[in-house]
Design a protein around this motif. Structure first.
Motif, mmCIF file in Angstrom:
data_model
loop_
_atom_site.group_PDB
_atom_site.id
_atom_site.type_symbol
_atom_site.label_atom_id
_atom_site.label_comp_id
_atom_site.label_asym_id
_atom_site.label_seq_id
_atom_site.Cartn_x
_atom_site.Cartn_y
_atom_site.Cartn_z
ATOM 1 N N TYR A 91 0.825 -1.211 0.000
ATOM 2 C CA TYR A 91 0.000 0.000 0.000
ATOM 3 C C TYR A 91 0.863 1.266 0.000
ATOM 4 C CZ TYR A 91 -3.173 3.549 1.988
ATOM 5 O OH TYR A 91 -3.891 4.700 2.233
ATOM 6 N N GLY A 92 2.112 1.146 0.411
ATOM 7 C CA GLY A 92 2.983 2.304 0.524
ATOM 8 C C GLY A 92 3.011 2.898 1.911
ATOM 9 N N ALA A 93 2.533 2.134 2.895
ATOM 10 C CA ALA A 93 2.493 2.613 4.274
ATOM 11 C C ALA A 93 3.883 2.565 4.899
ATOM 12 C CB ALA A 93 1.525 1.773 5.097
ATOM 13 N N LEU A 94 4.089 3.435 5.873
ATOM 14 C CA LEU A 94 5.364 3.510 6.575
ATOM 15 C C LEU A 94 5.269 2.989 8.009
ATOM 16 C CD1 LEU A 94 6.541 7.050 5.407
ATOM 17 C CD2 LEU A 94 7.214 4.821 4.483
ATOM 18 N N ALA A 95 4.054 2.646 8.464
ATOM 19 C CA ALA A 95 3.887 2.185 9.848
ATOM 20 C C ALA A 95 2.618 1.357 9.962
ATOM 21 C CB ALA A 95 3.825 3.376 10.808
ATOM 22 N N LEU A 96 2.559 0.566 11.037
ATOM 23 C CA LEU A 96 1.357 -0.172 11.406
ATOM 24 C C LEU A 96 0.707 0.530 12.590
ATOM 25 C CD1 LEU A 96 2.728 -3.841 11.285
ATOM 26 C CD2 LEU A 96 1.485 -2.624 9.481
ATOM 27 N N ILE A 97 -0.612 0.405 12.705
ATOM 28 C CA ILE A 97 -1.356 0.985 13.824
ATOM 29 C C ILE A 97 -2.193 -0.105 14.457
ATOM 30 C CG2 ILE A 97 -3.040 2.724 14.548
ATOM 31 C CD1 ILE A 97 -2.389 4.192 11.901
ATOM 32 N N THR A 98 -2.132 -0.223 15.781
ATOM 33 C CA THR A 98 -2.982 -1.177 16.493
ATOM 34 C C THR A 98 -3.702 -0.456 17.633
ATOM 35 O OG1 THR A 98 -1.384 -1.897 18.167
ATOM 36 C CG2 THR A 98 -1.267 -2.964 16.011
#
Length: 382
Positions: free
Chosen positions: A272-279
């Protein structure tokens, strides 16, 4: 003379040489949300204005939810004729009683009266016309704001908005969206900082059904409104969970499941081109959210993991969920994959160095590849 919505921005003002970039993003986002109302949006002299809308209250509701907006005021725009301005101020204050103050602001230095003179003269006329009002310059109940800019603007109400940073200015991240109360709130908190999200949801048919999937898509739609759209990746997770259940110690099942989720999510996030994960984890809320467990979870990815709820308790999280209208959807009684094969006595203080040994019976790469390849992408419109 016309009704306008006067829009103030907060943090954007501090951006120095980069301010035009942030203001363009903010203005574009406001244009998007008022488009169904036919609104016209323009930027002038440190303010954003909206006019030609079909419904003032609907316009206020929409614009006040745009990240980057500090406050909004229903206002009247008119020519810079003091007699016209004063007459409209008297009319605007007629419904009010109690204490008030006039705040004058003159950006156009060619206007023949300065800010203090404007405030004093209009305050006197309002007092003369409305015996139910008296002046309190320190803690007034009502503030009549008169701004002399390209045109003259008057307003009384100042409605606080969501604040934050304009959507799209904070990069991209991937939200692990479970369907519970916490993860939509975590996504909202990062979106408020201008982060554009995709959502990744793990489903385990036949243990989870269509109702659980629909619930997650409903939550994604509520979040997508803020961004004008959102991709939701639906990951087939049944095989991973069955393998973990059959080959790994029961008390470590949830933790190993979380480690697989992170591996798969990172792979999709990079696509997707994301730079981080979020939880949506909050420290100590459940066994998989102790400091030791989170350390084990994060060890399988190289991407940063943002946990905006880490220091909040459940009541605080629920309050935000209610404010952003995700709570009622989140509590719908449809199981997600996190409730499948839940161990009776989960480990709360796992040791990181033991995890590779525990997972050695699993073909990690094959399981992750199969899940990623079988992922379905759904585009949610904002």
């Amino acid at each position: 003379m016309q009704d306008v919505l006067l829009v103030r921005y907060g943090e954007v003002f501090l951006k120095g040489a980069n301010r035009p970039h942030f203001l363009k993003a903010l203005t574009d986002n406001i244009k998007r949300v008022v488009k169904p109302l036919g609104g016209k949006v323009w930027l002038s002299d440190s303010r954003i204005y909206v006019s030609e809308f079909s419904d003032m209250q609907a316009c206020v509701d929409r614009v006040s939810k745009v990240f980057g907006v500090y406050s909004v005021s229903p206002a009247v725009e008119m020519e810079k004729d003091f007699e016209v301005i004063a007459a409209e101020c008297v009319k605007m204050m007629q419904p009010y009683s109690g204490t008030f103050k006039v705040q004058g602001k003159r950006s156009d230095k060619k206007f023949p009266m300065n800010s203090m003179e404007i405030a004093c003269e209009i305050g006197g006329r309002v007092l003369e016309a409305n015996p139910n009002l008296k002046v309190d310059v320190h803690k007034p109940q009502h503030r009549l704001m008169v701004e002399i800019r390209d045109n003259a603007y008057i307003c009384v109400e100042e409605i606080r908005a969501v604040g934050g940073m304009p959507m799209g200015t904070g990069g991209k991240a991937a939200l692990l969206l479970s369907g519970g109360i916490d993860s939509p709130v975590a996504g909202y908190q990062l979106m408020k900082r201008g982060v554009r999200l995709c959502a990744i949801h793990f489903q385990s048919p036949p243990y989870t059904g269509e109702l659980a999937k629909d619930k997650v898509l409903q939550l994604a739609k509520k979040l997508a409104w803020y961004a004008g759209g959102m991709r939701v990746y639906l990951v087939p997770f049944t095989k991973c969970q069955l393998e973990i259940h059959e080959k790994c110690p029961e008390e470590l099942g949830t933790l190993i499941t979380r480690r697989f989720m992170m591996r798969i999510a990172e792979r999709i996030a990079r696509q997707y081109g994301a730079l981080a994960l979020i939880t949506g984890e909050s420290l100590g809320q459940v066994a998989s959210q102790t400091m030791e467990a989170l350390t084990c979870t994060d060890a399988v990815v190289t991407m940063p993991v943002f946990r905006p709820l880490i220091g909040l308790d459940k009541t605080e999280i629920m309050d935000i969920a209610e404010k952003i209208d995700t709570y009622e959807t989140s509590i719908l009684p449809y199981e997600d994959c996190c409730t499948v094969f839940t161990p009776r006595h989960p480990v709360t203080k796992p040791k990181l160095e033991t995890m590779p040994k525990v997972e050695e019976k699993l073909d990690i790469e094959a399981l992750v590849n199969e899940a990623v390849e079988g992922t379905e992408m759904v585009l949610i419109n904002g």
